[in-house]
Write an enzyme that holds these catalytic residues in place. Structure first.
Site, mmCIF file in Angstrom:
data_model
loop_
_atom_site.group_PDB
_atom_site.id
_atom_site.type_symbol
_atom_site.label_atom_id
_atom_site.label_comp_id
_atom_site.label_asym_id
_atom_site.label_seq_id
_atom_site.Cartn_x
_atom_site.Cartn_y
_atom_site.Cartn_z
ATOM 1 C CG ASN A 1 2.793 -1.169 2.992
ATOM 2 O OD1 ASN A 1 2.159 -2.093 2.485
ATOM 3 N ND2 ASN A 1 4.023 -0.845 2.633
ATOM 4 N N GLY A 2 1.361 -3.580 5.184
ATOM 5 C CA GLY A 2 1.994 -4.815 5.651
ATOM 6 C C GLY A 2 0.969 -5.854 6.033
ATOM 7 C CG HIS B 1 9.264 -37.640 -30.618
ATOM 8 N ND1 HIS B 1 9.455 -38.913 -31.094
ATOM 9 C CD2 HIS B 1 9.615 -37.673 -29.309
ATOM 10 C CE1 HIS B 1 9.883 -39.693 -30.106
ATOM 11 N NE2 HIS B 1 9.998 -38.953 -29.015
ATOM 12 C CD GLU C 1 3.769 -11.405 -21.538
ATOM 13 O OE1 GLU C 1 4.508 -12.163 -20.878
ATOM 14 O OE2 GLU C 1 2.677 -11.009 -21.133
ATOM 15 C CD GLU D 1 5.752 -17.676 -17.325
ATOM 16 O OE1 GLU D 1 4.819 -18.116 -18.005
ATOM 17 O OE2 GLU D 1 5.856 -16.476 -17.005
ATOM 18 C CE LYS E 1 6.374 -13.605 -18.572
ATOM 19 N NZ LYS E 1 5.311 -13.836 -17.616
ATOM 20 N NE ARG F 1 4.195 1.509 -1.550
ATOM 21 C CZ ARG F 1 5.203 0.686 -1.350
ATOM 22 N NH1 ARG F 1 6.221 0.702 -2.170
ATOM 23 N NH2 ARG F 1 5.211 -0.146 -0.333
ATOM 24 C CB CYS G 1 -0.853 0.052 1.264
ATOM 25 S SG CYS G 1 -1.849 -1.420 1.520
HETATM 26 C C1 AGP Z 1 1.706 -13.127 -18.491
HETATM 27 O O1 AGP Z 1 2.956 -12.561 -18.638
HETATM 28 C C2 AGP Z 1 0.735 -12.736 -19.476
HETATM 29 N N1 AGP Z 1 0.567 -11.329 -19.521
HETATM 30 C C3 AGP Z 1 -0.566 -13.536 -19.538
HETATM 31 O O2 AGP Z 1 -0.248 -14.770 -20.078
HETATM 32 C C4 AGP Z 1 -1.345 -13.756 -18.218
HETATM 33 O O3 AGP Z 1 -0.641 -14.615 -17.399
HETATM 34 C C5 AGP Z 1 -2.725 -14.332 -18.553
HETATM 35 O O4 AGP Z 1 -3.440 -13.398 -19.310
HETATM 36 C C6 AGP Z 1 -3.508 -14.721 -17.318
HETATM 37 O O5 AGP Z 1 -3.714 -13.637 -16.486
HETATM 38 P P1 AGP Z 1 -4.298 -13.817 -15.022
HETATM 39 O O6 AGP Z 1 -3.288 -14.561 -14.218
HETATM 40 O O7 AGP Z 1 -4.528 -12.430 -14.546
HETATM 41 O O8 AGP Z 1 -5.559 -14.594 -15.148
#
Ligand code: AGP
Length: 596
Positions: free
Chosen positions: A97-98, A492, A476, A469, A473, A27, A2
């Site tokens: 905050n905490g 494969h 994206e 993931e 990342k 925040r 916060c």
């Molecule tokens: C994550 O980096 C992305 N922006 C996206 O995949 C995100 O994780 C997804 O839209 C799900 O969002 P949520 O966790 O808010 O449901």
């Protein structure tokens, strides 16, 4: 997380506090409030952003006050749960905050002593505790109150009849700003830079007492501390990002705190069952999208191994089509925002199918919490960057805690083993800090990647979804085509795409997958692919085999997703930065996806 502010000086406190709070809105922004010292304590608060509260704010007069902008962790966002809180006499106001771990037992006791509560928050116990010990000296009362609370906090208080602001902190930030005939205190320097650049940082467990002409800081033994102010040269925008170039990088660095906060309280409640008291179910389905879906996939490994429960993971957007599948007794929905339309629709569908539903989310009171039976809140604080980072590792923590909670209740693991897991969980913030200390290695590795058109991310077992993931990342925020693959699956099909222009990032961790991963590395190197391997500290062989290696701290195999994820986040970040991409707001993407 916060934002909090305190002021004592020659200006109208309302004006200064509102202005400072707006700088702290990153925040938290689900409710806000101010308390200004006049003949009585003048308090105004409301649900929503600061502007909502401001639109109905009376013309409070006075030079002393506190303000708060909230990101709910205990008690939903509402006017009643907004800060500041006042004591029963209405003469002391407090913002916090905490997270207070033992607030429930303190609250029970205070109620029997006659204190009247008006909110669902943990914070409110603080103001009543201070009231209980107040005999004319606010600082002394605060010191007494703190002896009873367990948890983390930054607290700022004011009192009718005094121009003093009293504050303290533990594991939450607080800075003092020094002015002429005025002094300030706030969560961070961003809030204060329009007024002063003369700053003093408050250390853990120190208590601050300030008025318009003097700032005094006391250590935990009550001894006065002498501290020289620092001159801040950041712009207000830089300061909001804590000096980091992007919110994403700041949020990557906030992970030790996010993990610690999500563990707080919960890790001690594993045996008592304060969260998830009923663990009577035979199977789990987890539904989520994007990064949350990858967290779910990691969670499957952990739940099956630790809780010995069969787990299926499905994309939330596909769940509605799986009409023939046998229903699962417990459906977990993961969404950091709690607003993802596909996940909300899946929650409704699971409810219609008669399943018990539990959400894991980072936003208190978000839509998903109204669609499910139970909610587990992660405590990562607001995430501004579109790319999920700290909310993802906090989701992992939640899933590990749920798995261990089931294991404690159902005795699916020996107590010794659970004790080791608990220790590994508690050590995670430190492990992540060590990875962050090595960020320059990811920055250097980004030089090898930023010009690539396609990159493969390979892993096995629990690290396979972590590599999915890592690939998400990267694509994206850097717009490089990246694919995560289970390393054994490469031969494969996708191996046909590997050549000298296709770098491979491989998780070659010292565990039972090590030899096979080494073979996969040899396989792609034979097709001239440049390999970045992420391995385990102490591995003497790996650095001799690949062109570039990043070593992460050795942790039990099940906990590797934490340090490994952080390296991959840094890699994505530095690659995107090298390409000059819009990191916090990647093209075509939004922070919460509210369309199906
Ligand atoms: C994550 O980096 C992305 N922006 C996206 O995949 C995100 O994780 C997804 O839209 C799900 O969002 P949520 O966790 O808010 O449901």
């Amino acid at each position: 997380m916060c934002g909090i502010v305190g002021y004592s000086g020659s200006r109208q406190a309302t004006v200064v506090i509102l202005d400072a709070l707006k700088k702290l809105e990153y925040r938290g922004y689900d409710s806000a409030g101010v308390a200004i010292v006049g003949d009585d304590m003048q308090v105004h608060k409301d649900k929503g952003e600061i502007a909502v509260m401001e639109s109905t704010l009376p013309d409070f007069k006075g030079g002393v006050g506190v303000g708060h902008t909230r990101w709910a962790t205990c008690g939903r966002p509402s006017k009643e749960n907004a800060h500041p809180f006042v004591d029963c006499t209405g003469r002391i106001a407090l913002v916090h905050n905490g997270i207070l771990e033992n607030y429930a037992e303190i609250k029970r006791k205070l109620i029997t002593e006659g204190h009247r509560f008006t909110s669902e928050t943990d914070t409110e116990v603080l103001v009543h505790l201070v009231e209980k010990y107040f005999h004319g000296d606010l600082r002394a009362a605060l010191n007494e109150a703190l002896k009873e609370v367990r948890g983390s906090y930054a607290i700022v208080m004011v009192q009718v009849g005094s121009d003093k602001v009293v504050a303290t902190r533990k594991e939450n930030p607080l800075v003092v700003g020094l002015g002429v005939d005025e002094n300030f205190i706030a969560s961070d320097v961003t809030a204060l830079l329009d007024y002063t650049n003369k700053i003093m940082y408050v250390m853990d467990e120190e208590v601050v007492e300030l008025d318009p002409h003097r700032v005094r800081i006391f250590d935990r033994d009550g001894e006065e501390v002498k501290r020289q102010p620092e001159i801040i040269t950041w712009s207000a925008e830089d300061a909001q990002k804590g000096g980091f170039e992007h919110f994403m990088l700041k949020e990557i660095y906030e992970q030790p705190e996010a993990i610690h906060n999500t563990l707080l309280g919960n890790v001690n409640a594993l045996e008592s069952g304060e969260f998830m008291p009923n663990v009577d179910f035979g199977g789990i389905k987890i539904l989520a999208c994007g990064t949350s879906f990858h967290a779910a996939m990691v969670g499957k490994y952990v739940l099956e191994k630790v809780a010995k429960i069969p787990v299926t993971v499905e994309l939330a957007s596909e769940y509605r089509y799986a009409t023939g599948a046998k229903e699962c007794p417990l459906v977990i929905l993961i969404s950091q925002s709690g607003e993802t339309a596909d996940t909300l629709a899946a929650a409704r569908e699971a409810g219609r199918r008669g399943c018990r539903t539990l959400a894991i989310t980072n936003v208190v009171g978000s839509s998903i919490t109204r669609e499910v039976g139970e909610t587990f809140y992660t405590r990562a604080g607001p995430e501004i960057g579109v790319a999920a980072t700290k909310t993802y590792t906090a989701q992992l923590v939640a899933l590990y805690l749920i798995a261990m909670r089931i294991a404690y209740a159902k005795k699916t693991m020996s107590t010794d083993h659970l004790r080791e897991m608990r220790a590994a969980l508690i050590a995670l913030p430190q492990v992540v800090r060590r990875v962050l200390d090595n960020a320059s290695e990811a920055e250097a590795a980004a030089e090898d990647l930023y010009q690539a058109r396609d990159i493969f991310f390979l892993g096995r077992n629990i690290n396979f979804p972590v590599m999915l993931e890592g690939a998400l990342k990267l694509k994206e925020i850097s717009y490089i085509h990246a694919e995560g693959y289970a390393a054994g699956e490469l031969k494969h099909g996708p191996l046909a795409l590997i050549d000298s222009r296709t770098p491979v990032v491989a998780a070659v961790i010292k565990d039972h997958t090590y030899d096979k991963m080494m073979s996969n590395v040899a396989e792609v190197q034979a097709r001239d692919s440049p390999v970045l391997a992420i391995g385990t500290e102490g591995d003497q062989d790996l650095p001799n085999v690949v062109s570039r290696v990043i070593l992460i701290p050795e942790v039990p195999a099940m906990f590797v997703p934490f340090p490994l994820s952080v390296v991959l986040q840094l890699l994505a970040y530095y690659t995107a930065r090298r390409k000059g991409c819009s990191i916090d707001k990647p093209k075509n993407l939004a922070k919460s996806v509210t369309v199906e």
